[in-house]
Write an enzyme that holds these catalytic residues in place. Structure first.
Site, PDB file in Angstrom:
ATOM      1  N   GLY A  18      10.591   6.077  -5.847  1.00 27.82           N
ATOM      2  CA  GLY A  18       9.143   6.075  -6.042  1.00 27.82           C
ATOM      3  C   GLY A  18       8.472   7.412  -5.814  1.00 27.82           C
ATOM      4  N   ASP A  38      14.702   7.133   4.641  1.00 28.90           N
ATOM      5  CA  ASP A  38      14.467   5.878   3.916  1.00 28.90           C
ATOM      6  C   ASP A  38      15.499   4.846   4.374  1.00 28.90           C
ATOM      7  OD1 ASP A  38      12.868   5.445   0.878  1.00 28.90           O
ATOM      8  OD2 ASP A  38      14.161   3.852   1.658  1.00 28.90           O
ATOM      9  N   TYR A 152      -0.964  -6.318   3.381  1.00 33.64           N
ATOM     10  CA  TYR A 152      -0.869  -4.944   2.865  1.00 33.64           C
ATOM     11  C   TYR A 152      -2.207  -4.230   3.007  1.00 33.64           C
ATOM     12  CZ  TYR A 152      -0.075  -1.048  -0.346  1.00 33.64           C
ATOM     13  OH  TYR A 152       0.032   0.217  -0.897  1.00 33.64           O
ATOM     14  N   LYS A 156      -3.162  -0.938   5.338  1.00 32.51           N
ATOM     15  CA  LYS A 156      -3.668   0.351   4.854  1.00 32.51           C
ATOM     16  C   LYS A 156      -5.029   0.679   5.483  1.00 32.51           C
ATOM     17  CE  LYS A 156      -0.163   1.553   2.258  1.00 32.51           C
ATOM     18  NZ  LYS A 156       0.678   2.711   2.592  1.00 32.51           N
ATOM     19  N   PRO A 182      -3.378   6.709  -3.459  1.00 31.65           N
ATOM     20  CA  PRO A 182      -2.983   6.769  -4.878  1.00 31.65           C
ATOM     21  C   PRO A 182      -3.570   5.589  -5.651  1.00 31.65           C
ATOM     22  CG  PRO A 182      -1.055   6.604  -3.403  1.00 31.65           C
ATOM     23  CD  PRO A 182      -2.260   6.270  -2.606  1.00 31.65           C
ATOM     24  N   ASP A 186       3.222   3.358 -11.717  1.00 32.70           N
ATOM     25  CA  ASP A 186       4.260   2.393 -12.083  1.00 32.70           C
ATOM     26  C   ASP A 186       5.569   2.647 -11.352  1.00 32.70           C
ATOM     27  OD1 ASP A 186       2.711   0.728 -13.597  1.00 32.70           O
ATOM     28  OD2 ASP A 186       2.947   1.963 -15.388  1.00 32.70           O
TER      29      ASP A 186
END
Ligand SMILES: NC(=O)c1ccc[n+]([C@@H]2O[C@H](COP(=O)([O-])OP(=O)(O)OC[C@H]3O[C@@H](n4cnc5c(N)ncnc54)[C@H](O)[C@@H]3O)[C@@H](O)[C@H]2O)c1
Length: 257
Positions: A18, A38, A152, A156, A182, A186
């Site tokens: 990503g 990661d 989520y 944030k 952001p 995609d």
């Protein structure tokens, strides 16, 4: 490679794919020595193939001590940590009244607690050096009412809160903390999130569903991962030293203040 960037080092979390991968690649292209962390070890190996000397830090960043270990690995290898990009993230779509402890813990564990602990670990090292930059990745979701994405969006909102607190705590020590929100990019995360949303809304016309969501963006298109990553790199390397506690909107007009 400019002399200014020659010695800089960075830790980018969530760089196994990503946007994190793209941020790592752009920093490498600017001559920064980059460590990538990661949970996805195979993804990290692919990211690292782009540059010599990239440090891989595989593992779950929510584990106790993981933040300190990642930051020390960078400092031990290169003697300094100049940049932290808190990009790793997780989100799951579930209806508000069916939310589970498991999904809240997983979401808050990486998006909030790990981000805070990484900021503490890197913040202490940067404070000792009297310089550094931290960029936290937030989301337009933090300011929206999203009943199917509440963990989520709450996570944030917490990122925004931590960014403000960290910016004030660290500014006197020459460490600049900012965030970036952001728009719709995609990536794998965005695509699977929207697939679940479509299923929940009983939509079998996925492409039309995506096009309707894209039309809500004032610029009329989704964000390219590379252009959002370029703004992260700008905050990490090029933004003026007086820019602190800022939330930069890279959402094509979705976020308006
Ligand atoms: N894609 C979008 O449209 C969008 C929009 C707004 C904000 N964001 C944010 O941008 C950031 C990057 O997202 P992305 O779209 O590239 O998603 P992504 O899923 O491709 O990348 C997130 C990365 O974080 C890693 N990660 C997750 N949990 C982890 C853990 N416990 N320990 C270590 N690593 C872990 C994943 O393995 C993955 O590689 C995230 O913070 C996301 O919330 C994305």
């Amino acid at each position: 490679m400019t002399e200014r960037n020659e010695q800089r080092t960075a830790l980018v979390t969530g760089a196994g794919g990503g946007m994190g991968r793209e941020i790592a690649h752009q920093l490498i292209a600017r001559g920064v020595r980059v460590a990538i962390a990661d949970i996805n070890a195979a993804g990290l190996a692919e990211t690292a193939a782009a540059g010599d000397g990239v440090a891989h830090l595989p593992g779950d960043l929510t584990r106790e001590g993981a933040a300190e270990t990642a930051v020390s690995a960078v400092a031990e290898r290169w003697g300094r940590i100049d940049i932290l990009v808190n990009n790793a993230g997780y989100g799951v779509i579930e209806p508000f009244l069916e939310m589970t402890l498991k999904s809240w813990e997983r979401t808050l564990g990486i998006n909030v607690t790990a981000l805070a602990m990484l900021t503490v670990a890197a913040g202490n090292a940067m404070k000792a050096a009297g310089r550094g930059r931290i960029v936290n990745i937030t989301s337009p979701a933090s300011r929206m009412a999203l009943p199917n994405y509440a963990a989520y969006s709450a996570s944030k909102a917490a990122v925004d809160s931590i960014t403000r607190a960290a910016a004030v705590a660290l500014a006197p020590h020459g460490v600049l903390v900012n965030s970036l929100a952001p728009g719709m990019m995609d990536t794998e995360m965005q695509r699977s999130t929207e697939a679940t949303m479509a299923r929940m809304e009983g939509r079998d016309d996925f492409e039309t569903f995506l096009a309707e969501r894209t039309r809500r963006i004032p610029l009329g298109r989704r964000a390219e991962i590379a252009e959002v990553a370029a703004a992260v790199v700008w905050l990490a390397l090029d933004a003026p030293d007086y820019l602190v506690a800022e939330r930069l909107n890279m959402s094509g007009g979705l976020d308006k203040d």
